[in-house]
Design a protein around this motif. Sequence first.
Motif, PDB file in Angstrom:
ATOM      1  N   THR A  89       0.841  -1.209   0.000  1.00  8.26           N
ATOM      2  CA  THR A  89       0.000   0.000   0.000  1.00  8.26           C
ATOM      3  C   THR A  89       0.875   1.258   0.000  1.00  8.26           C
ATOM      4  O   THR A  89       2.081   1.181   0.164  1.00  8.26           O
ATOM      5  CB  THR A  89      -0.988  -0.010   1.182  1.00  8.26           C
ATOM      6  OG1 THR A  89      -1.970   1.022   0.983  1.00  8.26           O
ATOM      7  CG2 THR A  89      -0.272   0.209   2.505  1.00  8.26           C
TER       8      THR A  89
ATOM      9  N   CYS B 230       1.461   2.958  -2.681  1.00  4.62           N
ATOM     10  CA  CYS B 230       2.391   2.648  -3.776  1.00  4.62           C
ATOM     11  C   CYS B 230       2.848   3.898  -4.530  1.00  4.62           C
ATOM     12  O   CYS B 230       3.848   3.837  -5.240  1.00  4.62           O
ATOM     13  CB  CYS B 230       1.786   1.615  -4.718  1.00  4.62           C
ATOM     14  SG  CYS B 230       0.378   2.188  -5.687  1.00  4.62           S
ATOM     15  N   PHE B 231       2.127   5.034  -4.387  1.00  8.10           N
ATOM     16  CA  PHE B 231       2.569   6.260  -5.062  1.00  8.10           C
ATOM     17  C   PHE B 231       3.104   7.290  -4.066  1.00  8.10           C
ATOM     18  O   PHE B 231       3.076   8.494  -4.316  1.00  8.10           O
ATOM     19  CB  PHE B 231       1.428   6.866  -5.885  1.00  8.10           C
ATOM     20  CG  PHE B 231       1.033   6.025  -7.079  1.00  8.10           C
ATOM     21  CD1 PHE B 231       1.988   5.546  -7.958  1.00  8.10           C
ATOM     22  CD2 PHE B 231      -0.296   5.728  -7.320  1.00  8.10           C
ATOM     23  CE1 PHE B 231       1.633   4.769  -9.053  1.00  8.10           C
ATOM     24  CE2 PHE B 231      -0.675   4.949  -8.417  1.00  8.10           C
ATOM     25  CZ  PHE B 231       0.295   4.471  -9.282  1.00  8.10           C
TER      26      PHE B 231
ATOM     27  N   GLN C  97       4.502  -6.945 -10.202  1.00  2.00           N
ATOM     28  CA  GLN C  97       3.031  -6.931 -10.290  1.00  2.00           C
ATOM     29  C   GLN C  97       2.539  -8.082 -11.170  1.00  2.00           C
ATOM     30  O   GLN C  97       1.569  -8.760 -10.835  1.00  2.00           O
ATOM     31  CB  GLN C  97       2.539  -5.594 -10.844  1.00  2.00           C
ATOM     32  CG  GLN C  97       1.025  -5.449 -10.769  1.00  2.00           C
ATOM     33  CD  GLN C  97       0.538  -4.137 -11.371  1.00  2.00           C
ATOM     34  OE1 GLN C  97       1.027  -3.707 -12.409  1.00  2.00           O
ATOM     35  NE2 GLN C  97      -0.422  -3.515 -10.715  1.00  2.00           N
TER      36      GLN C  97
ATOM     37  N   PHE D 273      -0.551  -3.926  -5.791  1.00  2.30           N
ATOM     38  CA  PHE D 273      -0.212  -2.528  -5.494  1.00  2.30           C
ATOM     39  C   PHE D 273      -1.500  -1.748  -5.203  1.00  2.30           C
ATOM     40  O   PHE D 273      -2.424  -1.727  -6.008  1.00  2.30           O
ATOM     41  CB  PHE D 273       0.564  -1.915  -6.666  1.00  2.30           C
ATOM     42  CG  PHE D 273       1.954  -2.481  -6.805  1.00  2.30           C
ATOM     43  CD1 PHE D 273       3.054  -1.835  -6.260  1.00  2.30           C
ATOM     44  CD2 PHE D 273       2.152  -3.703  -7.448  1.00  2.30           C
ATOM     45  CE1 PHE D 273       4.335  -2.373  -6.363  1.00  2.30           C
ATOM     46  CE2 PHE D 273       3.437  -4.254  -7.554  1.00  2.30           C
ATOM     47  CZ  PHE D 273       4.523  -3.582  -7.011  1.00  2.30           C
ATOM     48  N   ASP D 274      -1.509  -1.106  -4.025  1.00  2.00           N
ATOM     49  CA  ASP D 274      -2.691  -0.386  -3.555  1.00  2.00           C
ATOM     50  C   ASP D 274      -2.324   1.083  -3.316  1.00  2.00           C
ATOM     51  O   ASP D 274      -1.205   1.387  -2.894  1.00  2.00           O
ATOM     52  CB  ASP D 274      -3.182  -1.028  -2.245  1.00  2.00           C
ATOM     53  CG  ASP D 274      -4.332  -0.273  -1.633  1.00  2.00           C
ATOM     54  OD1 ASP D 274      -5.391  -0.210  -2.271  1.00  2.00           O
ATOM     55  OD2 ASP D 274      -4.163   0.265  -0.517  1.00  2.00           O
ATOM     56  N   VAL D 275      -3.277   1.990  -3.551  1.00  5.03           N
ATOM     57  CA  VAL D 275      -2.962   3.420  -3.495  1.00  5.03           C
ATOM     58  C   VAL D 275      -2.797   3.931  -2.050  1.00  5.03           C
ATOM     59  O   VAL D 275      -1.799   4.571  -1.731  1.00  5.03           O
ATOM     60  CB  VAL D 275      -4.023   4.239  -4.253  1.00  5.03           C
ATOM     61  CG1 VAL D 275      -3.845   5.737  -3.992  1.00  5.03           C
ATOM     62  CG2 VAL D 275      -3.926   3.949  -5.752  1.00  5.03           C
TER      63      VAL D 275
ATOM     64  N   ALA E 167       2.551   8.939  -9.604  1.00  2.54           N
ATOM     65  CA  ALA E 167       1.447   8.288 -10.327  1.00  2.54           C
ATOM     66  C   ALA E 167       1.494   8.551 -11.829  1.00  2.54           C
ATOM     67  O   ALA E 167       1.293   7.629 -12.633  1.00  2.54           O
ATOM     68  CB  ALA E 167       0.113   8.767  -9.740  1.00  2.54           C
TER      69      ALA E 167
ATOM     70  N   PRO F 139      -2.218   0.839 -10.479  1.00  2.00           N
ATOM     71  CA  PRO F 139      -2.363   0.125  -9.214  1.00  2.00           C
ATOM     72  C   PRO F 139      -3.477  -0.907  -9.345  1.00  2.00           C
ATOM     73  O   PRO F 139      -4.405  -0.724 -10.133  1.00  2.00           O
ATOM     74  CB  PRO F 139      -2.753   1.232  -8.227  1.00  2.00           C
ATOM     75  CG  PRO F 139      -3.387   2.294  -9.082  1.00  2.00           C
ATOM     76  CD  PRO F 139      -2.685   2.225 -10.405  1.00  2.00           C
ATOM     77  N   ASN F 140      -3.405  -1.973  -8.551  1.00  2.00           N
ATOM     78  CA  ASN F 140      -4.496  -2.954  -8.565  1.00  2.00           C
ATOM     79  C   ASN F 140      -5.738  -2.381  -7.906  1.00  2.00           C
ATOM     80  O   ASN F 140      -6.853  -2.649  -8.349  1.00  2.00           O
ATOM     81  CB  ASN F 140      -4.063  -4.218  -7.818  1.00  2.00           C
ATOM     82  CG  ASN F 140      -2.856  -4.875  -8.455  1.00  2.00           C
ATOM     83  OD1 ASN F 140      -1.739  -4.379  -8.309  1.00  2.00           O
ATOM     84  ND2 ASN F 140      -3.046  -5.946  -9.184  1.00  2.00           N
ATOM     85  N   SER F 141      -5.537  -1.618  -6.823  1.00  2.00           N
ATOM     86  CA  SER F 141      -6.700  -1.075  -6.101  1.00  2.00           C
ATOM     87  C   SER F 141      -6.459   0.358  -5.666  1.00  2.00           C
ATOM     88  O   SER F 141      -5.322   0.784  -5.437  1.00  2.00           O
ATOM     89  CB  SER F 141      -7.031  -1.944  -4.876  1.00  2.00           C
ATOM     90  OG  SER F 141      -5.894  -2.172  -4.092  1.00  2.00           O
TER      91      SER F 141
END
Length: 413
Positions: free
Chosen positions: A249, A251-252, A277, A283-285, A297, A307-309
Amino acid sequence: MLRGTRILLLLLLLTTTATAQPYTLLIRNGYCIDPASNRRDTFDVAIVDNRIVRIAKRIDPHQAKKQLDARGMIVCPGLIDIHTHVFFAADSATANNTADSDLEYAGGSEALHPDSFSFRSGVTTIVDAGSSGWRNFPTFKARVIDRSKTRVLAFLDIVGAGMRGNPYEQDTLDMNGALTATVARRYPKDIVGIKVAHYLGTSWHPVDAAVSAGTIAHIPVMVDFGEHLPPMPIRQLFEQHLRLHDIFTHCFAQLEDREPIVDPTAGHLKPFVKIEQLKGIVFDVGYGEISFAFSQAIPAIKAGFLPNSISTDLHKGATHDMLDILSQFLAMGVDLPTVITMASWNPAREIGRPRLGSLREGHIADIAILQLEKGDFEATDHLGQTMTSGQKLICIWTIKDGRLVYSHNRPGL
Ligand SMILES: [Zn+2]
């Protein structure tokens, strides 16, 4: 039975069938986006009690007790925010206490009430990201999970005391994988993963203990990989410590105490990130207060990395709700169905809840009805970079378990 009575019963049955309204709620004319079934078109959605029972181009409105006309609106799964902090204080005295006894995220002043922030932004499921640990999870469950209208699930922190600040979050002796797994397995309906966060040291023990708990309980680990000075290497984290389906989490984030996925000087995505990935790291925000930077980002998205989520990291200092953040991803050029996927179907699968996050028949009737509002909008991140946009997602109606729980400037039912 007398012949006359039988005829009477038959007549009664026929009359009841002719006037029956089998659907408790019908959503008509909305543009449905359902990532799970790849459905993207105008459909009617019929609900009985807490289940979606039928999706069709046209469903007779006379068969529904109540209906909503969603013409010109987007009908999508109720959004799922997998990084929040909702273990709020039991009373205002605790919430306002700034002394050492403040419990921070673990029942203290940093956490917020889920129902105040969920439904107004189309969110029907919130996952608390490690605010409680195995010692205080029963308190969190009794105070929040069992009493909220929002569906609240939890990542259990690897620290037994949860995220109650320092020195508690640095106590490696209170990071017990076996005990954490025991509590996770005792509450399988509520606990969907294990969390690691806020560790200042250079030991891998917190991550490894969390992974061992996740392995025993068959659930993923979410890692907030800070706050290390100098930063610890994320490639080593991905390759040597996390399992497939574990979640990275923030990830950015672009902060001095964590290694970013985009090289801030060169401005390009580190090549191993996409490979990890593809291999299965999630990867979550986790947007939060200072955990998202456009300078991370935008280059990542341009390099083909998404990201995945998407999640908010909802807490006292985090001011952006899900729809704000979804709108920012639209402004960065991500298309609407992909943005909806990252806020519904993807997080549902990340937390092992595939009955949520979709509009499929037979699934739980958690639904967000949104609208794209036109105007001049801008968002500025904590580093001062601004993104402008001509549209923004707003929530018109939210339905949870088949019941209308939020209505924006519209009559209810
Ligand atoms: Zn957080």
